[in-house]
Design a protein around this motif. Sequence first.
Motif, PDB file in Angstrom:
ATOM      1  N   CYS A  71       5.072  94.703 104.463  1.00 10.48           N
ATOM      2  CA  CYS A  71       5.224  93.326 104.953  1.00 10.48           C
ATOM      3  C   CYS A  71       4.204  92.463 104.240  1.00 10.48           C
ATOM      4  O   CYS A  71       3.186  92.978 103.773  1.00 10.48           O
ATOM      5  N   CYS A  78       2.356  90.999 111.837  1.00 12.01           N
ATOM      6  CA  CYS A  78       2.535  90.101 112.991  1.00 12.01           C
ATOM      7  C   CYS A  78       1.767  90.671 114.189  1.00 12.01           C
ATOM      8  O   CYS A  78       1.658  91.897 114.334  1.00 12.01           O
ATOM      9  N   CYS A 106       3.470  93.316 116.592  1.00 14.43           N
ATOM     10  CA  CYS A 106       4.266  94.381 115.976  1.00 14.43           C
ATOM     11  C   CYS A 106       3.566  95.732 115.961  1.00 14.43           C
ATOM     12  O   CYS A 106       2.397  95.837 115.588  1.00 14.43           O
TER      13      CYS A 106
END
Length: 409
Positions: free
Chosen positions: A13, A17, A20
């Motif tokens: 990624c 986040c 997450c």
Amino acid sequence: MREFGIYIHIPFCKSKCDYCNFYSIPLTKLKNTYNSNFTEFYLGLLIKEIEINIKKYHLENARIKSIYFGGGTPSVMPSVFFSGLMEFIGKNFKIAVDAEITTEVNPESCDLEKLYGLKALGFNRLSIGAQSFDDGVLKTAGRIHNKNDIYSAVNNAKKAEFGNISLDLIIGLPGQTKNIFLDDINHILDIAPEHISAYMLSIEKGSLFYKIYNDKNCLPAHKSPEFIGEEKIADYYIILCEILSGQFYEHYEISNFAKKGYESRHNINYWNRGEYLGLGPSASSFLKLEDGKEIRKTNVPDLEKYIRNISRDNCEEESGRIKKRNSGQNKNDGDFAEILTKNDKINEEIFLSLRTSHGINEKRLRELAGSEIIDRFIKEGLMQNFKDNISLTLKGMLLSSEIFARIMA
Ligand code: SF4
């Protein structure tokens, strides 16, 4: 002919986040550890993993009915990665003419050129991680896109002629007031995607939110996100279900809504206990062996250990790794595999069927779970009869984990 779905995990990624706990590595960390040829290297690992599984589970000549690239953030991968993998899959399996081929994309990495490339490779479905349309809420959740990025991603998807778009929404992100949530729904209705996945926020171990939630001194009070209680989240969920059903979306699974004919076939295969092969760190597979046994296995959620395992052709059975459920093996220690017992199969049949709106045949459910408990659930308004089937009511969907625990008790 043997048919199955393929799931490919892209564990990278742009950044992490805050809610997450999926297995993924921020790209910056990756670049510090591996050299610039990493895409090619990861492609090679996935190809090798397919080869190992074809040999081990006799998958040659099987037909693929769905392919799903999930993550992580698949859209951070360059086109050459997708073409290399799709070419290899096409050479080694028969891909059904009507196969559903999906990739998840994040709004900030969803450029038109990439989408044209994916379309040309046969991708016919995009799942866009919108999560919310409120820039403040997105920022608090650690997302790196904003509302405009979502609209650009959707426009690009339409320009590239994707006729099957799914949007992901999270219900109950910190700061998501009722008005903001209603606004999120309005944006979704404005876009009118073919499919919507809406997950209620849960504070998962391994996420930054979990740390903040459990350690009040983790951040200064003015910087702490305002978490929304479970009751409010349940209210939002009911509001969403009611609005979407009035807009002709079928609520076909606890967290999924679709216009007629656009239900996710890849996910339906999971709930129907169809076979699938998961590739990449943390990916899970469900395979039926020739002797009638059924196996669920999960790759180690650790890139380095995954690389080591694939490099030495790791085979769970040969290394004695197949364990019975509750054997105490820690999934994080390595690849995990288990042969399902009769009881496991029964539980899975009940839980997976009850996730869907059509539920399970009433006679079968009464045989498997016992009539007394089913009658109790109906009386409590958690289950309902529909023709010959029993399914969860909306209240039942909200309390599904509790219902499943009571059936198993
Ligand atoms: S939510 Fe998606 S984009 Fe964010 S860190 Fe997790 S996998 Fe990556």
